[in-house]
Structure formats: C-alpha cells, structure tokens
Write a protein that holds these residues in place. Structure first.
Motif, PDB file in Angstrom:
ATOM      1  N   LEU A 201       0.818  -1.219   0.000  1.00  0.00           N
ATOM      2  CA  LEU A 201       0.000   0.000   0.000  1.00  0.00           C
ATOM      3  C   LEU A 201       0.846   1.261   0.000  1.00  0.00           C
ATOM      4  O   LEU A 201       0.294   2.374  -0.075  1.00  0.00           O
ATOM      5  CB  LEU A 201      -0.909   0.007   1.239  1.00  0.00           C
ATOM      6  N   ALA A 202       2.163   1.110   0.152  1.00  0.00           N
ATOM      7  CA  ALA A 202       3.091   2.244   0.193  1.00  0.00           C
ATOM      8  C   ALA A 202       2.757   3.196   1.330  1.00  0.00           C
ATOM      9  O   ALA A 202       2.691   4.416   1.154  1.00  0.00           O
ATOM     10  CB  ALA A 202       3.080   2.983  -1.144  1.00  0.00           C
ATOM     11  N   VAL A 203       2.525   2.636   2.507  1.00  0.00           N
ATOM     12  CA  VAL A 203       2.232   3.432   3.701  1.00  0.00           C
ATOM     13  C   VAL A 203       3.133   2.926   4.831  1.00  0.00           C
ATOM     14  O   VAL A 203       3.673   1.812   4.765  1.00  0.00           O
ATOM     15  CB  VAL A 203       0.746   3.323   4.127  1.00  0.00           C
ATOM     16  N   PRO A 204       3.316   3.724   5.894  1.00  0.00           N
ATOM     17  CA  PRO A 204       4.099   3.229   7.039  1.00  0.00           C
ATOM     18  C   PRO A 204       3.397   2.054   7.705  1.00  0.00           C
ATOM     19  O   PRO A 204       2.170   1.999   7.783  1.00  0.00           O
ATOM     20  CB  PRO A 204       4.154   4.444   7.981  1.00  0.00           C
ATOM     21  N   ALA A 205       4.188   1.102   8.187  1.00  0.00           N
ATOM     22  CA  ALA A 205       3.618  -0.049   8.896  1.00  0.00           C
ATOM     23  C   ALA A 205       3.186   0.373  10.290  1.00  0.00           C
ATOM     24  O   ALA A 205       3.790   1.270  10.895  1.00  0.00           O
ATOM     25  CB  ALA A 205       4.651  -1.164   8.993  1.00  0.00           C
ATOM     26  N   PRO A 206       2.120  -0.214  10.832  1.00  0.00           N
ATOM     27  CA  PRO A 206       1.729   0.090  12.220  1.00  0.00           C
ATOM     28  C   PRO A 206       2.875  -0.201  13.178  1.00  0.00           C
ATOM     29  O   PRO A 206       3.701  -1.085  12.941  1.00  0.00           O
ATOM     30  CB  PRO A 206       0.536  -0.842  12.461  1.00  0.00           C
ATOM     31  N   SER A 207       2.929   0.547  14.267  1.00  0.00           N
ATOM     32  CA  SER A 207       4.025   0.390  15.217  1.00  0.00           C
ATOM     33  C   SER A 207       3.879  -0.872  16.059  1.00  0.00           C
ATOM     34  O   SER A 207       4.866  -1.397  16.569  1.00  0.00           O
ATOM     35  CB  SER A 207       4.095   1.605  16.142  1.00  0.00           C
ATOM     36  N   ALA A 208       2.672  -1.370  16.227  1.00  0.00           N
ATOM     37  CA  ALA A 208       2.433  -2.569  17.029  1.00  0.00           C
ATOM     38  C   ALA A 208       1.070  -3.121  16.660  1.00  0.00           C
ATOM     39  O   ALA A 208       0.300  -2.491  15.919  1.00  0.00           O
ATOM     40  CB  ALA A 208       2.506  -2.257  18.523  1.00  0.00           C
ATOM     41  N   ILE A 209       0.766  -4.308  17.185  1.00  0.00           N
ATOM     42  CA  ILE A 209      -0.525  -4.958  16.946  1.00  0.00           C
ATOM     43  C   ILE A 209      -1.126  -5.341  18.293  1.00  0.00           C
ATOM     44  O   ILE A 209      -0.420  -5.808  19.188  1.00  0.00           O
ATOM     45  CB  ILE A 209      -0.361  -6.208  16.062  1.00  0.00           C
ATOM     46  N   ALA A 210      -2.409  -5.113  18.437  1.00  0.00           N
ATOM     47  CA  ALA A 210      -3.139  -5.490  19.644  1.00  0.00           C
ATOM     48  C   ALA A 210      -4.469  -6.098  19.233  1.00  0.00           C
ATOM     49  O   ALA A 210      -4.957  -5.882  18.118  1.00  0.00           O
ATOM     50  CB  ALA A 210      -3.355  -4.278  20.551  1.00  0.00           C
TER      51      ALA A 210
ATOM     52  N   VAL B  54      -4.989  -0.712   7.449  1.00  0.00           N
ATOM     53  CA  VAL B  54      -3.557  -0.418   7.398  1.00  0.00           C
ATOM     54  C   VAL B  54      -3.288   0.789   6.508  1.00  0.00           C
ATOM     55  O   VAL B  54      -2.383   1.590   6.789  1.00  0.00           O
ATOM     56  CB  VAL B  54      -2.791  -1.661   6.908  1.00  0.00           C
ATOM     57  N   ALA B  55      -4.076   0.939   5.457  1.00  0.00           N
ATOM     58  CA  ALA B  55      -3.891   2.097   4.575  1.00  0.00           C
ATOM     59  C   ALA B  55      -4.097   3.412   5.315  1.00  0.00           C
ATOM     60  O   ALA B  55      -3.620   4.469   4.874  1.00  0.00           O
ATOM     61  CB  ALA B  55      -4.848   2.005   3.388  1.00  0.00           C
ATOM     62  N   GLY B  56      -4.769   3.370   6.451  1.00  0.00           N
ATOM     63  CA  GLY B  56      -4.988   4.585   7.233  1.00  0.00           C
ATOM     64  C   GLY B  56      -3.736   5.140   7.870  1.00  0.00           C
ATOM     65  O   GLY B  56      -3.745   6.273   8.376  1.00  0.00           O
ATOM     66  N   THR B  57      -2.644   4.356   7.896  1.00  0.00           N
ATOM     67  CA  THR B  57      -1.402   4.913   8.434  1.00  0.00           C
ATOM     68  C   THR B  57      -0.833   5.994   7.525  1.00  0.00           C
ATOM     69  O   THR B  57       0.009   6.783   7.958  1.00  0.00           O
ATOM     70  CB  THR B  57      -0.347   3.811   8.623  1.00  0.00           C
ATOM     71  N   GLY B  58      -1.284   6.011   6.249  1.00  0.00           N
ATOM     72  CA  GLY B  58      -0.836   7.063   5.338  1.00  0.00           C
ATOM     73  C   GLY B  58      -1.255   8.448   5.803  1.00  0.00           C
ATOM     74  O   GLY B  58      -0.406   9.322   6.035  1.00  0.00           O
ATOM     75  N   PRO B  59      -2.568   8.704   5.970  1.00  0.00           N
ATOM     76  CA  PRO B  59      -2.982  10.010   6.510  1.00  0.00           C
ATOM     77  C   PRO B  59      -2.404  10.279   7.897  1.00  0.00           C
ATOM     78  O   PRO B  59      -2.148  11.439   8.251  1.00  0.00           O
ATOM     79  CB  PRO B  59      -4.508   9.893   6.556  1.00  0.00           C
ATOM     80  N   SER B  60      -2.186   9.238   8.709  1.00  0.00           N
ATOM     81  CA  SER B  60      -1.644   9.454  10.039  1.00  0.00           C
ATOM     82  C   SER B  60      -0.235  10.024   9.996  1.00  0.00           C
ATOM     83  O   SER B  60       0.208  10.666  10.955  1.00  0.00           O
ATOM     84  CB  SER B  60      -1.630   8.137  10.831  1.00  0.00           C
ATOM     85  N   ALA B  61       0.480   9.783   8.891  1.00  0.00           N
ATOM     86  CA  ALA B  61       1.843  10.297   8.774  1.00  0.00           C
ATOM     87  C   ALA B  61       1.880  11.761   8.368  1.00  0.00           C
ATOM     88  O   ALA B  61       2.942  12.387   8.449  1.00  0.00           O
ATOM     89  CB  ALA B  61       2.620   9.451   7.761  1.00  0.00           C
ATOM     90  N   ASP B  62       0.767  12.318   7.922  1.00  0.00           N
ATOM     91  CA  ASP B  62       0.725  13.743   7.571  1.00  0.00           C
ATOM     92  C   ASP B  62       0.870  14.578   8.838  1.00  0.00           C
ATOM     93  O   ASP B  62       0.098  14.403   9.783  1.00  0.00           O
ATOM     94  CB  ASP B  62      -0.598  14.064   6.869  1.00  0.00           C
ATOM     95  N   PRO B  63       1.832  15.493   8.907  1.00  0.00           N
ATOM     96  CA  PRO B  63       2.056  16.242  10.159  1.00  0.00           C
ATOM     97  C   PRO B  63       0.869  17.094  10.575  1.00  0.00           C
ATOM     98  O   PRO B  63       0.593  17.233  11.776  1.00  0.00           O
ATOM     99  CB  PRO B  63       3.298  17.093   9.843  1.00  0.00           C
TER     100      PRO B  63
END
Length: 614
Positions: A128-137, A194-203
C-alpha cells in the motif's frame, strides 16, 4: 486483441480514478486538519489579546503618549487581567497537552509471539506504500481500527516524547476475526485499515488529531477520581474551556476523519479487492455469532463467577453451527479447510484466554485475574460447571426466598410442587419477584457473595495508565492449554488459576472503577429473574427425576437434554427440550400451572420429589 487493449484501458482508467479519489480524500482531510489548527490558533490569540493590549498601554506610558490618571488605572487593570488570563491559559493549555486519553482495553501482541502476523501486516503496508503500524493489539470485538497511543510519552523527556510523536499508530484487530477468518480474508479486511497509516503520517493531520484527543481527555478531567476538593474546581474550569473549543472543532474533526477514511479506502482498492467483498460477508457473520456467544453462552457463566477461557475458539463452533442450520455459504466446508488466521499466532490458546478474560472485564466487570470465585472453564466442562451449577444455585435461592416469605415447606425437602403452589396464593408472583431481586442484590453486595454482576476495580493507577504488566501477565497465564481453532477438551477449568506469570500477550485494561465499560444487557427486572429461577427449578427437577442432563448449545447457551445417551452433557447426545419455556411463562405470568404440569408429565419428571441444591 481489441478486447485486450480495451481491458487495459479500462484498468488504467480505474487506477487513475482511484488515485484521483484518494487525492481528493487526502486533500479534504488535510484542509479540515488545518481548520482544526486554525481554531487552536484563534483560541491562543484570544488568550494573548489582554496581554497584547496591556503591552500597548505600558508602551504608551513609557513613551509619554498615554498619560494621565485614567490611563494609569487602565494600565493596572488591563495588566492584572492579562496576568490572570495568561496564567489561566497556561494552565488550561498544559492540562490539555498533558491530558492522557483513555486507552482502548486490548491484549497487546508482541512481535515475538506473532511473527507471521507482523510479517503479513508489514507486507501489506509495503504493497500500500504506507508506514507499517508500530504494534498490533487484539480487542474482544468484531472491529478493527488504528489507535494513536503517542500520548503515553507526554510525561517523558522532551527528546523521547518527540520520537514517540512520530510513531505510527497501533493496529487493533478484533480477536474473533483471527479465529473465524482465513489468512487471505483477514489480509483483505485489514487492507483499508492499514492504509490509514498514510494520513496518520501527515504532520498537519497528526497535530490536529493530538489536539482533539487532548480536548477529549480534558473534558473528562472533572470525572477523574481522586482529584480532591482543591483540584476539582480547576478541573471543571479546564473541562468547560475544552468543551467550548471542542464544539468549535467538532465538525472539522469529523470531516477530517471522513476524508482520511476515504483516502485509505481508495488506496486499498488495489489490494485483494474481490476477496475483500467475500471477507466483508464474513465480518457480518462473525459479528452475529460473537453476539450470540457472548449474550447466550458467556454471560450465564460470568454471572456464576466463571469465565469461558476459549471464547474465540467457541465462536468458530457457534458460526459453524449457524452455517449448518441456515445452510449459509455454498462451499462452506472447503473454506474451513483453508488456513485460519489464528495460525499466524505462536500460541493461539494463550492469546484466546487473555482475550476471553478481557471480554469478561469489559462486558461484565469481572476481576482482573482468576481466583477462587472467578475461575476459567473449558468448553467440555461448561454443562457441568456452569449450566448445572447455575440451575441449582438459582433453585436454592428461590427456596431461600420462599422460606423468608413463609411458604409451606415440604417435609421431604425442596420440591417443584412447593414453587408451583406458591403462585396460587394472593400476590404470590409480585412478592416472590420483589424478594428475589432483593436477595440477589444482597448477595452481590456481600464480600463473600457471587462475583456475578459486581464491578471489581482495576489496579490503582493514574487515569489513562495501563494496568501493571505483572497483573496482565498473571491474567494471561491463567488456564493455558490448547492451541487450536476449536474447543479444547483438555484441562481442568481451575487448574491453572494460580499459575505464575510468564511470557505472553500483555493484558492492557483501563485504570477505572467503572467496569463493565460495555455491559451486554441491562439489569434484569423482577419478573425476568423470577422466570429464570423457576425455569432453573424445573430443569433441576427434570435432571434429578427424569434422567435429563444439562447441555450447551453454541447459539442458545444452556439447554436441557432429554433422552438416552445424554450423560456426556456436551450437547451432542439426547434431545433438546426447549418447549418448557411456555409452561414456565404461563405459571409466572398467569399463575396457571397446568401447561407446566403437562410438560413435566411428557418428560417423566416428578415435581413432588425433592431436588439437589447447592
């Protein structure tokens, strides 16, 4: 040839449309994030306005352009107001910045305990070309989402806090999905999440989300326990200011999240799109089975002070039974032959137990760890340890209440006839229902009473903190055995209740006395309690005098089995008799024992014979 070219053109057009949709969603989310930050800037400007005015007046006095008694008075007054406003704004700002939003109660999964799951999620993030989640729960619910937990670093050093603020969010996965879904289905369901980590990386989006989370946490400050009479007024003031700002940013924040979700959804269109449609059907099916399992099977056990230690494995049996009864999906057996997603865990049984204990805490308010009155139970022991015990406990309570009401006591012992005779007395139903409610409340308030229905406080910690790791390890270590995706027949339900802590999934629970957080059902009325207790007495009479046995139905919970070969009590032998309920309702609602007597005669039960109580 032309068809192939046309297909390629259609594919390119689709990809272009997806890219444009993703870009539109990302732009909308970023624009709304900037709107949230502008509201924050305006709030800061309002706080600085008296200070700016005081600066102008002081500068005018120094230059001699604003002299005179009136200007001097204005300077002192405005300066005093500016100091008060600045101090108040600093306090409110610090409270909002340091407020720690409540964590979602989860079972933390370390990478060492699920390397295949982490690998799958990382591969998905790469696609997806997005950052991977930092952890899984994991969460004991049928949902999955991203959760930003950078507020944990608010009380650390500045460098550490900055590093934490750049961390990707945690991926929270519904534990029933891992047991019910196949690996491919789980990957397809997680793709848009997981694709939601893309917008999360926007400052800008990240800053706006942190601000909104801080406001949410600040609004809840006045309800925080242990503030005292001195700090509580200040917390109320902070909460009032935060609530006012939150009203101003609410619409922008909602639109920001919609835009981010739209961008993530469009980005995930290229990953397992066809399989995702099938997987979404399994999400709805899992939700239906999970709800039935919790309300019909788990809740009776929780009320008895027992917690099923394999809820996620149980949902597989429940959904298999549901599919068999309703003949749902074609090729259902072949689907179950594929690799289940729980195979991505190193110790599925241990994770299932931790999630099952967390479910009991969330939905019922049980203790944080096993004990004498809060023991795990395996599925093969459920009929004996839960169903039979439940019936006999409720029958004993019913006879204790009858004793207090002065009902006639049979010389041979507690009988069903005594119960039925009481309904023929004046106001027998209402008096019995009220007395049962009072008796149950008294038992639940008693320190030595049943754990059913009692909220047990979590470990003492500041609001928003997780429970101590040792407590989570002890809870996760209880009753570990088995690793499959189905009910495990091995092990004593309480044999590992005092097991020592060992490596495994950490149980993250909220530090709050307000448990359960998500009660499954409202408190039962007096009539409902009375119906349950009379039904329990009828089942006891059938077991003791007609050779019936307690059983477990995966969709309906405790059931009565009548017929040859029911001694195993696992729901596989005997004939289920659910037709007793109309007779019980006729007795409770209309004081008419005839339908119930007819049913008892049909199964060979003898109401005049005493039953065994606990």
């Amino acid at each position: 040839m032309f068809g192939s070219g046309s297909d390629g053109g259609d594919g390119r057009a689709t990809r272009v449309a997806d890219a444009l949709g993703e870009e539109r969603g990302a732009r909308a989310a970023r624009a709304r994030a900037l709107a949230v930050l502008r509201v924050r800037g305006r709030a800061l400007a309002v706080a600085l306005l008296p200070a700016a005015l005081a600066t102008v007046l002081l500068a005018g006095g120094v230059t001699g352009s604003l002299e005179g008694p009136g200007w001097d008075t204005a300077r002192w007054a405005v300066s005093a107001v500016a100091v008060v406003v600045l101090l108040s704004a600093a306090g409110v700002g610090a409270a909002i910045a340091r407020a720690r939003p409540a964590l979602t109660p989860t079972v933390e999964i370390a990478e060492s305990s699920a390397p295949d799951l982490y690998r799958m999620v990382r591969d998905l993030a790469v696609r997806l070309a997005v950052p991977a989640p930092s952890a899984i729960a994991l969460t004991p619910d049928c949902d999955s989402w991203l959760e930003d937990r950078t507020h944990r670093a608010h009380r650390t050093s500045g460098g550490e806090a900055r590093g934490a603020s750049d961390a990707a969010p945690v991926l929270v996965i519904g534990s029933p999905f891992l047991w019910w879904m196949r690996v491919g289905e789980l990957r397809a369901v997680l793709a848009p999440v997981v694709a939601g980590t893309g917008p999360s990386a926007d400052p800008d989006i990240a800053a706006a989300r942190r601000f909104v989370r801080g406001l949410d946490a600040a609004v809840a400050l006045p309800g925080r326990p242990g503030l005292g009479a001195v700090r509580r007024p200040g917390a109320r003031a902070v909460g009032a200011v935060a609530r006012m700002i939150l009203r101003a940013v609410r619409d922008h924040a909602a639109e920001m999240e919609r835009g981010a979700a739209a961008a993530a959804s469009e980005r995930a269109q290229t990953v397992d799109y066809g399989l995702r449609i099938v997987a979404q059907e399994q999400v709805g099916l899992a939700y239906a089975g999970w709800d039935r399992l919790l309300t019909r099977v788990a809740l009776p056990a929780w009320r008895m002070g027992r917690w099923p230690s394999r809820l996620d494995a149980g949902v597989v049996s429940a959904l298999t039974e549901l599919s068999r009864r309703d003949r749902l999906a074609e090729g259902f057996a072949s689907r179950l032959g594929e690799r289940p997603a729980c195979d991505l865990l190193e110790e599925p049984g241990l994770v299932d137990e931790a999630a099952s204990l967390l479910a009991a805490r969330l939905f019922h308010g049980g203790p944080a760890e096993p004990g004498p009155d809060w023991a795990p139970v395996d599925w093969h022991r459920y009929p004996e340890e839960v169903v039979d015990r439940k019936w006999r406990t409720e029958a004993a309570r019913l006879h204790r209440v009858l004793d207090r009401l002065g009902a006639r006591t049979a010389p041979e012992g507690p009988t069903l006839t005594r119960v039925m005779d009481h309904f023929s007395t004046a106001d027998g139903t209402e008096a019995l229902a009220a007395a049962l409610s009072a008796e149950l409340s008294r038992e639940e308030r008693s320190p030595r009473g049943s754990t059913a229905g009692r909220a047990v406080p979590a470990a003492s910690a500041p609001a928003g903190d997780t429970a101590p790791a040792a407590e989570g390890d002890r809870a996760a270590a209880a009753g570990r055995s088995g690793d499959g995706a189905g009910p495990d027949p091995g092990g004593d339900p309480g044999s590992d209740a005092g097991a020592a802590a060992s490596a495994g999934p950490a149980l993250s629970v909220p530090a709050t006395d307000e448990l359960p957080l998500l009660p499954l059902q409202p408190p039962r009325s007096g009539r409902e309690l009375l119906t349950d207790h009379v039904l329990a007495m009828v089942c006891c009479a059938a077991v003791d005098t007609a050779g019936a046995a307690p059983g477990l139905d995966w969709l309906d919970g405790p059931v009565l089995l009548v017929g040859v070969g029911v001694g195993d009590g696992d729901g596989g032998g005997g004939r289920r008799r659910a037709d007793v309920t109309p007779g019980v309702h006729a007795l409770v609602e209309d004081a008419d024992p005839a339908p119930l007597r007819d049913w008892l005669a049909s199964v060979g039960a003898r109401p005049e014979k005493p039953v065994r109580l606990v």
